[in-house]
Design a protein around this motif. Sequence first.
Motif, mmCIF file in Angstrom:
data_model
loop_
_atom_site.group_PDB
_atom_site.id
_atom_site.type_symbol
_atom_site.label_atom_id
_atom_site.label_comp_id
_atom_site.label_asym_id
_atom_site.label_seq_id
_atom_site.Cartn_x
_atom_site.Cartn_y
_atom_site.Cartn_z
ATOM 1 N N VAL A 76 71.469 -40.571 16.708
ATOM 2 C CA VAL A 76 70.557 -41.725 16.696
ATOM 3 C C VAL A 76 69.643 -41.624 15.485
ATOM 4 O O VAL A 76 69.124 -40.554 15.180
ATOM 5 N N THR A 77 69.465 -42.754 14.778
ATOM 6 C CA THR A 77 68.503 -42.794 13.677
ATOM 7 C C THR A 77 67.315 -43.653 14.109
ATOM 8 O O THR A 77 67.491 -44.782 14.552
ATOM 9 N N ALA A 78 66.126 -43.082 14.000
ATOM 10 C CA ALA A 78 64.899 -43.785 14.376
ATOM 11 C C ALA A 78 64.012 -43.909 13.148
ATOM 12 O O ALA A 78 63.822 -42.940 12.414
ATOM 13 N N THR A 79 63.480 -45.109 12.932
ATOM 14 C CA THR A 79 62.557 -45.325 11.821
ATOM 15 C C THR A 79 61.258 -45.899 12.362
ATOM 16 O O THR A 79 61.273 -46.773 13.230
ATOM 17 N N VAL A 80 60.147 -45.396 11.850
ATOM 18 C CA VAL A 80 58.819 -45.882 12.236
ATOM 19 C C VAL A 80 58.212 -46.546 11.009
ATOM 20 O O VAL A 80 58.031 -45.907 9.978
ATOM 21 N N ASN A 81 57.921 -47.840 11.124
ATOM 22 C CA ASN A 81 57.335 -48.601 10.022
ATOM 23 C C ASN A 81 56.054 -49.243 10.532
ATOM 24 O O ASN A 81 56.096 -50.305 11.143
ATOM 25 N N GLY A 82 54.929 -48.577 10.322
ATOM 26 C CA GLY A 82 53.658 -49.080 10.834
ATOM 27 C C GLY A 82 53.624 -48.962 12.345
ATOM 28 O O GLY A 82 53.650 -47.876 12.892
ATOM 29 N N ARG A 83 53.591 -50.112 13.035
ATOM 30 C CA ARG A 83 53.590 -50.110 14.498
ATOM 31 C C ARG A 83 54.960 -50.424 15.071
ATOM 32 O O ARG A 83 55.118 -50.475 16.287
ATOM 33 N N GLU A 84 55.962 -50.656 14.220
ATOM 34 C CA GLU A 84 57.298 -51.011 14.718
ATOM 35 C C GLU A 84 58.221 -49.799 14.697
ATOM 36 O O GLU A 84 58.293 -49.078 13.704
ATOM 37 N N VAL A 85 58.930 -49.594 15.814
ATOM 38 C CA VAL A 85 59.884 -48.499 15.942
ATOM 39 C C VAL A 85 61.269 -49.121 16.068
ATOM 40 O O VAL A 85 61.508 -49.939 16.965
ATOM 41 N N LYS A 86 62.173 -48.756 15.155
ATOM 42 C CA LYS A 86 63.557 -49.238 15.205
ATOM 43 C C LYS A 86 64.469 -48.061 15.489
ATOM 44 O O LYS A 86 64.329 -47.003 14.882
ATOM 45 N N VAL A 87 65.400 -48.267 16.414
ATOM 46 C CA VAL A 87 66.311 -47.214 16.831
ATOM 47 C C VAL A 87 67.731 -47.744 16.712
ATOM 48 O O VAL A 87 68.034 -48.846 17.185
ATOM 49 N N LYS A 88 68.602 -46.968 16.051
ATOM 50 C CA LYS A 88 69.994 -47.369 15.887
ATOM 51 C C LYS A 88 70.879 -46.237 16.376
ATOM 52 O O LYS A 88 70.680 -45.080 16.005
ATOM 53 N N GLY A 89 71.847 -46.576 17.238
ATOM 54 C CA GLY A 89 72.726 -45.568 17.806
ATOM 55 C C GLY A 89 74.136 -46.086 17.954
ATOM 56 O O GLY A 89 74.476 -47.163 17.448
ATOM 57 N N PRO A 90 74.988 -45.342 18.664
ATOM 58 C CA PRO A 90 76.387 -45.744 18.796
ATOM 59 C C PRO A 90 76.598 -47.056 19.548
ATOM 60 O O PRO A 90 77.570 -47.766 19.301
ATOM 61 N N LYS A 91 75.695 -47.437 20.442
ATOM 62 C CA LYS A 91 75.879 -48.662 21.226
ATOM 63 C C LYS A 91 75.206 -49.888 20.614
ATOM 64 O O LYS A 91 75.466 -51.005 21.042
ATOM 65 N N GLY A 92 74.318 -49.693 19.630
ATOM 66 C CA GLY A 92 73.656 -50.841 19.030
ATOM 67 C C GLY A 92 72.316 -50.483 18.433
ATOM 68 O O GLY A 92 72.017 -49.317 18.174
ATOM 69 N N GLU A 93 71.504 -51.524 18.223
ATOM 70 C CA GLU A 93 70.198 -51.346 17.577
ATOM 71 C C GLU A 93 69.131 -52.073 18.388
ATOM 72 O O GLU A 93 69.334 -53.202 18.829
ATOM 73 N N LEU A 94 67.979 -51.412 18.579
ATOM 74 C CA LEU A 94 66.852 -51.988 19.310
ATOM 75 C C LEU A 94 65.557 -51.719 18.552
ATOM 76 O O LEU A 94 65.471 -50.773 17.776
ATOM 77 N N ALA A 95 64.542 -52.542 18.819
ATOM 78 C CA ALA A 95 63.244 -52.368 18.167
ATOM 79 C C ALA A 95 62.136 -52.626 19.186
ATOM 80 O O ALA A 95 62.324 -53.363 20.155
ATOM 81 N N PHE A 96 60.979 -51.992 18.948
ATOM 82 C CA PHE A 96 59.804 -52.163 19.802
ATOM 83 C C PHE A 96 58.559 -52.089 18.945
ATOM 84 O O PHE A 96 58.435 -51.204 18.099
ATOM 85 N N THR A 97 57.634 -53.012 19.147
ATOM 86 C CA THR A 97 56.354 -52.997 18.450
ATOM 87 C C THR A 97 55.294 -52.471 19.401
ATOM 88 O O THR A 97 55.063 -53.070 20.452
#
Length: 180
Positions: free
Chosen positions: A15-36
């Motif tokens: 899984v690759t997770a990126t934190v950009n300010g207050r937004e967290v994006k997560v990308k893995g084998p099943k897809g991609e999701l984000a949460f602010t």
Amino acid sequence: MSRIGKKPVPVPSNVTATVNGREVKVKGPKGELAFTVPDQIKVEKTDAGIEVTPTDETKLARSMWGMSRTMISNLIGGVTNGYSRTLEIQGVGFRAAMKGKDQLQLNIGFSHDVVHQIPSGVEVKVSGAKQEIITVTGIDRQLVGQVAANIRASRPPEPYQGKGIRYQGEYIFRKEGKKK
């Protein structure tokens, strides 16, 4: 102190997770999701994983702390394993069927069929000998739970005969009927 919020969220190797300010994006084998995350919470990526801390000591910040950590944990769980809810239909002649890929048709004792639109990102399957088991799967935990709750709400189980749509394994408190 939040016992849940103190723990960092571990990020698996696939899984690759990126934190950009207050937004967290997560990308893995099943897809991609984000949460602010809310304004009261600070998020940072460290070697231990993703750490969540409150910016100040207000009651609102403390209440958002554990929730934000759990939401990020749910994102990682969704893109690695996915989430699933199973519903059972009980009642004579009650059954479900898929109309295409995005509509669930329920025959649950009304004079008309109940049709549910299935949103994108959620998959619904109907199985069982009498088409009485509905499985809702997807990567977004909140969306999977909401779709399952909407389906259950179309005919919740009643306490006298137990007819209706229930979650698998849900206990329905039964009442005694009229006595002569």
